[in-house]
Design a protein around this motif. Structure first.
Motif, PDB file in Angstrom:
ATOM      1  N   PRO A  33      21.434   7.682  50.565  1.00  0.00           N
ATOM      2  CA  PRO A  33      22.135   8.937  50.503  1.00  0.00           C
ATOM      3  C   PRO A  33      23.609   8.369  49.670  1.00  0.00           C
ATOM      4  CG  PRO A  33      22.436   7.997  52.449  1.00  0.00           C
ATOM      5  CD  PRO A  33      21.444   7.172  51.818  1.00  0.00           C
ATOM      6  N   ASP A  34      23.834   7.303  49.225  1.00  0.00           N
ATOM      7  CA  ASP A  34      24.948   6.732  48.992  1.00  0.00           C
ATOM      8  C   ASP A  34      25.078   6.397  47.525  1.00  0.00           C
ATOM      9  OD1 ASP A  34      26.147   6.550  51.713  1.00  0.00           O
ATOM     10  OD2 ASP A  34      24.927   4.809  52.113  1.00  0.00           O
ATOM     11  N   HIS A  88      32.860   8.583  42.013  1.00  0.00           N
ATOM     12  CA  HIS A  88      32.069   7.527  41.379  1.00  0.00           C
ATOM     13  C   HIS A  88      31.875   7.545  40.123  1.00  0.00           C
ATOM     14  CE1 HIS A  88      30.089  11.657  42.216  1.00  0.00           C
ATOM     15  NE2 HIS A  88      29.364  11.392  41.159  1.00  0.00           N
ATOM     16  N   TYR A  89      32.958   7.411  39.523  1.00  0.00           N
ATOM     17  CA  TYR A  89      32.987   6.738  38.211  1.00  0.00           C
ATOM     18  C   TYR A  89      34.329   5.856  38.001  1.00  0.00           C
ATOM     19  CZ  TYR A  89      36.427  10.727  39.311  1.00  0.00           C
ATOM     20  OH  TYR A  89      36.944  11.536  39.811  1.00  0.00           O
ATOM     21  N   PHE A  90      34.407   5.335  36.504  1.00  0.00           N
ATOM     22  CA  PHE A  90      35.637   4.442  36.149  1.00  0.00           C
ATOM     23  C   PHE A  90      36.549   5.403  35.395  1.00  0.00           C
ATOM     24  CE2 PHE A  90      32.493   0.959  36.987  1.00  0.00           C
ATOM     25  CZ  PHE A  90      32.882   0.407  38.193  1.00  0.00           C
ATOM     26  N   ASP A  91      37.719   5.423  35.446  1.00  0.00           N
ATOM     27  CA  ASP A  91      38.735   5.812  34.274  1.00  0.00           C
ATOM     28  C   ASP A  91      38.980   4.747  33.421  1.00  0.00           C
ATOM     29  OD1 ASP A  91      38.786   8.253  35.585  1.00  0.00           O
ATOM     30  OD2 ASP A  91      40.835   7.818  36.530  1.00  0.00           O
ATOM     31  N   TRP A 144      40.028  -3.454  45.074  1.00  0.00           N
ATOM     32  CA  TRP A 144      41.209  -3.079  45.740  1.00  0.00           C
ATOM     33  C   TRP A 144      41.567  -1.565  45.958  1.00  0.00           C
ATOM     34  CZ3 TRP A 144      44.691  -7.207  46.545  1.00  0.00           C
ATOM     35  CH2 TRP A 144      44.224  -8.643  46.031  1.00  0.00           C
ATOM     36  N   GLU A 145      42.069  -1.239  47.123  1.00  0.00           N
ATOM     37  CA  GLU A 145      42.540   0.175  47.263  1.00  0.00           C
ATOM     38  C   GLU A 145      44.218  -0.057  47.560  1.00  0.00           C
ATOM     39  OE1 GLU A 145      41.740   1.767  51.225  1.00  0.00           O
ATOM     40  OE2 GLU A 145      41.370  -0.054  52.196  1.00  0.00           O
ATOM     41  N   VAL A 173      29.579  -0.253  48.906  1.00  0.00           N
ATOM     42  CA  VAL A 173      29.600   1.167  49.106  1.00  0.00           C
ATOM     43  C   VAL A 173      30.990   1.625  49.473  1.00  0.00           C
ATOM     44  CG1 VAL A 173      28.434   2.938  50.659  1.00  0.00           C
ATOM     45  CG2 VAL A 173      27.046   1.190  49.581  1.00  0.00           C
ATOM     46  N   PRO A 174      31.504   2.547  48.693  1.00  0.00           N
ATOM     47  CA  PRO A 174      32.788   3.073  48.931  1.00  0.00           C
ATOM     48  C   PRO A 174      33.012   4.034  49.962  1.00  0.00           C
ATOM     49  CG  PRO A 174      32.159   3.790  46.908  1.00  0.00           C
ATOM     50  CD  PRO A 174      30.848   3.188  47.761  1.00  0.00           C
ATOM     51  N   ASP A 175      34.302   4.627  50.190  1.00  0.00           N
ATOM     52  CA  ASP A 175      34.578   5.593  51.221  1.00  0.00           C
ATOM     53  C   ASP A 175      33.852   6.748  50.502  1.00  0.00           C
ATOM     54  OD1 ASP A 175      36.511   8.031  51.883  1.00  0.00           O
ATOM     55  OD2 ASP A 175      36.725   6.477  53.129  1.00  0.00           O
TER      56      ASP A 175
END
Length: 624
Positions: A483-484, A512-515, A438-439, A505-507
């Motif tokens: 490249p992604d 590029h990690y999880f908290d 989700w965003e 493939v996100p914005d």
């Protein structure tokens, strides 16, 4: 003689303006010499100051505030970065509101509106297009604001700022009704009504279109504005400009329709907007009241007892405006007092690509990783439904167990992302592995100043393990293939290799990690975020089930897989994974928990949740 007379006349004119030339100088001056002199005379300190103010207000303070916020972010001054970021929307409102007053004082009303429109357009360009984009390692970063899921977040933000800046000019024009073009009066009144409606009802109205309400008992303020109480002031202003009660009434209807159309594309799954059939007439009714307060009761309505209705309109008008100010200004004071939103979808189905997350608020209980913040690439959980009474599952219900984490973007505060990997059991016994991301925005100016949530990716796959209690492991992993960067979902169970069933493939601006871990300060639990949660949920409470959540793990920054070393309980009404969003939304009453903390025979890393029918787990209950 005619020529000499003309020259003499021109000389006299010049002498009256500038004095005589010294003896022997040419006494005849051309117009090309006079005009620069006039221009130099007009360049007074007051004129220069006026030009500077009009060039820099109202847009410059808002833009400089934004640049100061990013400067704190780039210099790793997190305290001031988040302080500035959390108040930038209020700063933008103040910048345009006070700047609009200044511009309305310096310019005629029509030119003031145009100047504010140009300022809002300039802010739109600076915030959404002319913003730095740079590369840090393999990742591009940008300071541009988010356009939102429907691409209109920037338009809405700048419309709101324009309205606050243009309102003073509209109010000033309303006091010059005798000088306004009679043909244009109705159109000016309708335009001014829209501007005033945006200023008085923008925040509670946009939140309602996004499915967000105030905390009780402040819902009454939102309801009053939703049903058009602010249109009393709109009707007064429209009647003052148009000199027509009919136009004042129409201004309420048109404002409701224009704002509804403008906000309709906001995403709000399962929101019932049929309420608009009631609110549009009520906006017209309150605008009619405002028109009558300004112009008095029309003769055609002066029938029966109303013939003797002759109150002091000035006093009632003041009371009406005071009521509007009370409700409208309160929305600014209580801007942060919104009921947290819950991520959800609208249906369940075993078919491919269908949504499987349930209802607007559903019972949920989970463990959370009780640790300081880590930023890691990969998370894993095992799920085993050791007991499921399929007869207790209604046809549209489900059981769900799995994990959820959070990740941020690189540079835009308020725009964050929720990630889930879950195992579902449906009433017909079908088992589905599900991955979703989700965003969300929590009302920060970075993403339009409006709450929104968007299921941007969902993947699911039917699996067929030997029996319901088979242990199914789920993974979410960030990986880099030029490249992604991309996030991938995997599942595994006995006799099966790790199988990828989703990839996203996100914005380019996303981290590029999880908290994982807990972040927060102040009052528990509202000021906290529990980034890594693992738990169980259903659409409605279901008896007769038990689930084991096995070895919640993550890849430590040193590269090794590690078991979550400390875990506690969180219920669904406090299960925040960021400031304004939760998983679940309701506690799962009647569920008990077994773990190493209350049963030493259970190995560390295993949580067993069972529906017992009585009691309720308390937040912060230690698991291991």
């Amino acid at each position: 003689m005619l020529v000499e007379g003309a020259e003499y006349s021109r000389e006299n004119i010049f002498q009256r303006e500038y004095g005589k030339f010294p003896l022997g100088q040419e006494s005849i001056v051309s117009p090309s010499q006079v005009f620069p002199a006039k221009l130099l005379q007009s360049l007074t300190l007051r004129g220069i100051l006026r030009g500077v103010l009009l060039a820099f207000f109202p847009w410059a303070p808002a833009y400089l505030f934004e640049r100061a916020d990013f400067w704190f972010g780039q210099t790793n001054n997190g305290y001031w970065y988040y302080r500035f970021s959390s108040t930038r929307l209020e700063a933008f409102v103040i910048s345009f509101a006070l700047g609009g007053i200044l511009v309305a004082y310096l310019l005629r009303s029509r030119w003031a509106v145009i100047q504010v429109l140009l300022s809002a357009s300039l802010v739109y360009v600076l915030f959404y297009f002319a913003c730095p984009t740079y590369m840090v390692g393999p990742v591009w970063k940008s300071e541009c604001y988010s356009f939102g899921p429907d691409g209109l977040a920037g338009v809405r933000l700048c419309t709101m700022m324009f309205s606050f800046g243009a309102l003073p000019a509209i109010v000033r024009a309303s006091y010059k009704e005798g000088k306004l073009n009679k043909r244009l009066r109705p159109w000016i009144a309708l335009f001014g009504a829209f501007i005033t409606s945006v200023v008085t009802a923008w925040f509670p109205l946009t939140a309602w279109f996004s499915g967000v309400t105030y905390l009780a008992p402040l819902v009454l303020f939102q309801a009053a504005l939703l049903f058009g109480v602010s249109e009393i002031a709109v009707g007064i202003q429209a009647a003052k400009i148009s000199r027509s009660v009919l136009v004042a009434t129409a201004s309420g209807f048109t404002s409701a329709l224009l704002l509804s159309g403008f906000l309709w594309p906001l995403l709000c799954p399962s929101c019932d907007r049929s309420l608009l059939f009631l609110t549009v007439p009520s906006w017209g009714f309150f605008a009619l009241i405002g028109g009558i307060l300004e112009l008095g009761l029309p003769r055609r309505l002066s029938v029966g007892p109303l013939r003797h209705f002759n109150p002091r309109l000035e006093d009632i008008r003041r009371v009406g405006i005071a009521v509007v100010l009370l409700f409208s200004l309160w929305t600014l004071v209580s801007f942060d007092l919104w009921d947290p939103s819950v991520l959800y979808a609208t249906s369940i189905s075993p078919g491919p690509g269908q949504l499987t997350l349930g209802a607007p608020a559903y019972p949920y209980v989970a463990g959370y990783y009780n640790s300081t913040l880590y930023r890691i690439c990969c998370v894993q959980i095992g799920v085993s439904f050791t007991k499921v009474d399929l007869k207790a599952l209604a046809p549209n219900n489900f059981l769900m167990a799995g994990m959820g984490v959070q990740s941020p973007n690189c540079c835009i505060d308020g725009w964050d992302f929720g990630w889930r990997a879950d195992l579902f059991v449906l009433p017909n016994g079908t088992r589905i592995v599900s991955g979703s991301t989700w965003e969300t925005c929590d009302g920060n100016a970075n993403c339009g100043g409006i709450f929104w949530e968007h299921l941007r990716y969902h993947a699911q796959q039917i699996i067929s393990p030997t029996n319901t209690s088979t242990q199914v492991y789920l993974r979410m992993m960030w990986q880099y293939d030029r490249p992604d960067w991309h996030a991938d979902w995997y599942y595994n169970y006995t006799g099966q290799p790790w199988t990828k069933f989703g990839s996203f493939v996100p914005d380019f601006r996303e981290g590029h990690y999880f908290d994982i871990g807990v972040v927060g300060f102040g009052s528990y639990p509202w000021a906290y975020a529990f980034f890594y949660q693992f738990g169980a949920a259903s659409k409605t409470p279901v008896p007769g089930w038990s689930v084991q959540l096995l070895y919640p793990s993550f890849v430590h920054p040193d590269g090794s897989w590690r078991l979550m070393e400390r875990a506690n309980i969180i219920q669904g009404w406090h299960s925040y994974w960021k400031a304004s969003y939760r998983w679940g939304g309701q506690p799962y009453n009647g569920v008990s928990a077994l773990a190493n903390a209350n049963d030493e025979t259970i190995p560390l890393g295993i949580l067993q949740l069972s529906y017992a029918g009585t009691g309720s787990l308390k937040d912060k209950t230690v698991l291991w």
